[in-house]
Design a protein around this motif. Sequence first.
Motif, PDB file in Angstrom:
ATOM      1  N   GLY A  34       0.818  -1.209   0.000  1.00 16.26           N
ATOM      2  CA  GLY A  34       0.000   0.000   0.000  1.00 16.26           C
ATOM      3  C   GLY A  34       0.851   1.259   0.000  1.00 16.26           C
ATOM      4  O   GLY A  34       0.544   2.235  -0.693  1.00 16.26           O
ATOM      5  N   GLY A  35       1.936   1.253   0.773  1.00 16.77           N
ATOM      6  CA  GLY A  35       2.862   2.393   0.773  1.00 16.77           C
ATOM      7  C   GLY A  35       3.545   2.573  -0.570  1.00 16.77           C
ATOM      8  O   GLY A  35       3.737   3.697  -1.039  1.00 16.77           O
ATOM      9  N   LEU A  36       3.913   1.460  -1.216  1.00 17.67           N
ATOM     10  CA  LEU A  36       4.511   1.552  -2.554  1.00 17.67           C
ATOM     11  C   LEU A  36       3.524   2.112  -3.571  1.00 17.67           C
ATOM     12  O   LEU A  36       3.892   2.921  -4.428  1.00 17.67           O
ATOM     13  N   ILE A  37       2.262   1.697  -3.471  1.00 15.62           N
ATOM     14  CA  ILE A  37       1.233   2.219  -4.384  1.00 15.62           C
ATOM     15  C   ILE A  37       1.065   3.719  -4.175  1.00 15.62           C
ATOM     16  O   ILE A  37       1.021   4.498  -5.129  1.00 15.62           O
ATOM     17  N   THR A  38       0.990   4.138  -2.916  1.00 11.92           N
ATOM     18  CA  THR A  38       0.798   5.554  -2.602  1.00 11.92           C
ATOM     19  C   THR A  38       1.965   6.394  -3.092  1.00 11.92           C
ATOM     20  O   THR A  38       1.767   7.433  -3.742  1.00 11.92           O
ATOM     21  N   PHE A  39       3.186   5.979  -2.800  1.00 10.55           N
ATOM     22  CA  PHE A  39       4.335   6.782  -3.194  1.00 10.55           C
ATOM     23  C   PHE A  39       4.593   6.716  -4.691  1.00 10.55           C
ATOM     24  O   PHE A  39       5.130   7.654  -5.269  1.00 10.55           O
ATOM     25  N   SER A  40       4.207   5.635  -5.332  1.00  8.76           N
ATOM     26  CA  SER A  40       4.296   5.588  -6.798  1.00  8.76           C
ATOM     27  C   SER A  40       3.363   6.625  -7.408  1.00  8.76           C
ATOM     28  O   SER A  40       3.722   7.308  -8.376  1.00  8.76           O
ATOM     29  N   TYR A  41       2.171   6.749  -6.841  1.00 10.44           N
ATOM     30  CA  TYR A  41       1.218   7.760  -7.289  1.00 10.44           C
ATOM     31  C   TYR A  41       1.789   9.169  -7.094  1.00 10.44           C
ATOM     32  O   TYR A  41       1.697  10.018  -7.987  1.00 10.44           O
ATOM     33  N   ILE A  42       2.416   9.404  -5.942  1.00  9.45           N
ATOM     34  CA  ILE A  42       3.023  10.716  -5.674  1.00  9.45           C
ATOM     35  C   ILE A  42       4.162  10.992  -6.647  1.00  9.45           C
ATOM     36  O   ILE A  42       4.309  12.111  -7.161  1.00  9.45           O
ATOM     37  N   ILE A  43       4.972  10.001  -6.947  1.00  7.94           N
ATOM     38  CA  ILE A  43       6.086  10.173  -7.890  1.00  7.94           C
ATOM     39  C   ILE A  43       5.560  10.493  -9.280  1.00  7.94           C
ATOM     40  O   ILE A  43       6.066  11.386  -9.962  1.00  7.94           O
ATOM     41  N   VAL A  44       4.544   9.771  -9.720  1.00 10.25           N
ATOM     42  CA  VAL A  44       3.979  10.019 -11.052  1.00 10.25           C
ATOM     43  C   VAL A  44       3.418  11.434 -11.124  1.00 10.25           C
ATOM     44  O   VAL A  44       3.627  12.150 -12.121  1.00 10.25           O
ATOM     45  N   LEU A  45       2.720  11.873 -10.097  1.00  6.83           N
ATOM     46  CA  LEU A  45       2.195  13.239 -10.089  1.00  6.83           C
ATOM     47  C   LEU A  45       3.309  14.278 -10.127  1.00  6.83           C
ATOM     48  O   LEU A  45       3.202  15.289 -10.830  1.00  6.83           O
ATOM     49  N   SER A  46       4.385  14.044  -9.387  1.00  9.79           N
ATOM     50  CA  SER A  46       5.484  15.010  -9.394  1.00  9.79           C
ATOM     51  C   SER A  46       6.212  15.027 -10.735  1.00  9.79           C
ATOM     52  O   SER A  46       6.662  16.082 -11.184  1.00  9.79           O
ATOM     53  N   VAL A  47       6.318  13.889 -11.388  1.00  9.99           N
ATOM     54  CA  VAL A  47       6.948  13.849 -12.712  1.00  9.99           C
ATOM     55  C   VAL A  47       6.076  14.578 -13.732  1.00  9.99           C
ATOM     56  O   VAL A  47       6.584  15.328 -14.571  1.00  9.99           O
ATOM     57  N   ILE A  48       4.766  14.391 -13.651  1.00 11.66           N
ATOM     58  CA  ILE A  48       3.867  15.058 -14.592  1.00 11.66           C
ATOM     59  C   ILE A  48       3.872  16.561 -14.384  1.00 11.66           C
ATOM     60  O   ILE A  48       3.941  17.332 -15.350  1.00 11.66           O
ATOM     61  N   VAL A  69       8.362   1.324   4.052  1.00  6.91           N
ATOM     62  CA  VAL A  69       8.518   1.264   5.511  1.00  6.91           C
ATOM     63  C   VAL A  69       7.369   1.985   6.202  1.00  6.91           C
ATOM     64  O   VAL A  69       6.760   1.468   7.144  1.00  6.91           O
ATOM     65  N   PHE A  70       7.054   3.184   5.746  1.00  8.60           N
ATOM     66  CA  PHE A  70       5.962   3.961   6.326  1.00  8.60           C
ATOM     67  C   PHE A  70       4.635   3.231   6.146  1.00  8.60           C
ATOM     68  O   PHE A  70       3.824   3.152   7.069  1.00  8.60           O
ATOM     69  N   GLY A  71       4.419   2.668   4.966  1.00  3.48           N
ATOM     70  CA  GLY A  71       3.188   1.932   4.695  1.00  3.48           C
ATOM     71  C   GLY A  71       3.074   0.681   5.543  1.00  3.48           C
ATOM     72  O   GLY A  71       1.963   0.303   5.940  1.00  3.48           O
ATOM     73  N   PHE A  72       4.198   0.015   5.806  1.00  2.00           N
ATOM     74  CA  PHE A  72       4.161  -1.173   6.657  1.00  2.00           C
ATOM     75  C   PHE A  72       3.569  -0.847   8.020  1.00  2.00           C
ATOM     76  O   PHE A  72       2.666  -1.525   8.500  1.00  2.00           O
ATOM     77  N   PHE A  73       4.080   0.209   8.649  1.00  2.00           N
ATOM     78  CA  PHE A  73       3.615   0.553   9.988  1.00  2.00           C
ATOM     79  C   PHE A  73       2.197   1.126   9.985  1.00  2.00           C
ATOM     80  O   PHE A  73       1.393   0.805  10.855  1.00  2.00           O
ATOM     81  N   LEU A  74       1.886   1.946   9.003  1.00  2.00           N
ATOM     82  CA  LEU A  74       0.565   2.553   8.955  1.00  2.00           C
ATOM     83  C   LEU A  74      -0.509   1.553   8.530  1.00  2.00           C
ATOM     84  O   LEU A  74      -1.643   1.615   8.997  1.00  2.00           O
ATOM     85  N   GLY A  75      -0.152   0.613   7.659  1.00  2.00           N
ATOM     86  CA  GLY A  75      -1.131  -0.331   7.136  1.00  2.00           C
ATOM     87  C   GLY A  75      -1.113  -1.699   7.785  1.00  2.00           C
ATOM     88  O   GLY A  75      -1.762  -2.615   7.292  1.00  2.00           O
ATOM     89  N   LEU A  76      -0.389  -1.850   8.880  1.00  2.00           N
ATOM     90  CA  LEU A  76      -0.277  -3.163   9.511  1.00  2.00           C
ATOM     91  C   LEU A  76      -1.626  -3.683   9.998  1.00  2.00           C
ATOM     92  O   LEU A  76      -2.011  -4.821   9.694  1.00  2.00           O
ATOM     93  N   LEU A  77      -2.370  -2.873  10.715  1.00  2.00           N
ATOM     94  CA  LEU A  77      -3.656  -3.325  11.246  1.00  2.00           C
ATOM     95  C   LEU A  77      -4.678  -3.620  10.148  1.00  2.00           C
ATOM     96  O   LEU A  77      -5.297  -4.697  10.159  1.00  2.00           O
ATOM     97  N   PRO A  78      -4.867  -2.720   9.151  1.00  2.00           N
ATOM     98  CA  PRO A  78      -5.799  -3.082   8.075  1.00  2.00           C
ATOM     99  C   PRO A  78      -5.353  -4.309   7.289  1.00  2.00           C
ATOM    100  O   PRO A  78      -6.190  -5.115   6.866  1.00  2.00           O
TER     101      PRO A  78
END
Length: 153
Positions: A34-48, A69-78
Amino acid sequence: MRGIESRAVVIVPSSSYPKGKVIGLYGLLGGAIGGLITFSYIIVLSVIKEGASIQDVPDFIKMLAAGAVFGFFLGLLPALLTGYSAYKLEIYFDSIRNVFPLFAIGFMSTFLCIVWFMLESYSTDSIINIILICCIGGASAIATGLIALPKHK
């Protein structure tokens, strides 16, 4: 010394669904994906928006690592809740028809955790952000399901 009684009953589980593997892999990988998906989206937006050069690639790789790493801790419970739900429903990832139930389980698990921990305002902007985060949870459930869920042979 007494031997084993002949009336002893051995209970064998009716299903060989890998409970530990499913819940464990969802817990380990779900939030990070989930963290990789989120940051990939942020990277694509910044490149555009700003364009990118070859010098920005190491920064993007660092962002992806931080996102995992951030996504692991934030998304552990869900992710654990999604893995437990997939185990209880005994979902197998053997066809495309299992994509929607996984998305729905990931979406609802993320939604329940957000409502439980973070719901503070009722503005329209926060509702849109909550729906976006829940969609990322659903996409992460599908991607993790490709790895964690058993397939029929």
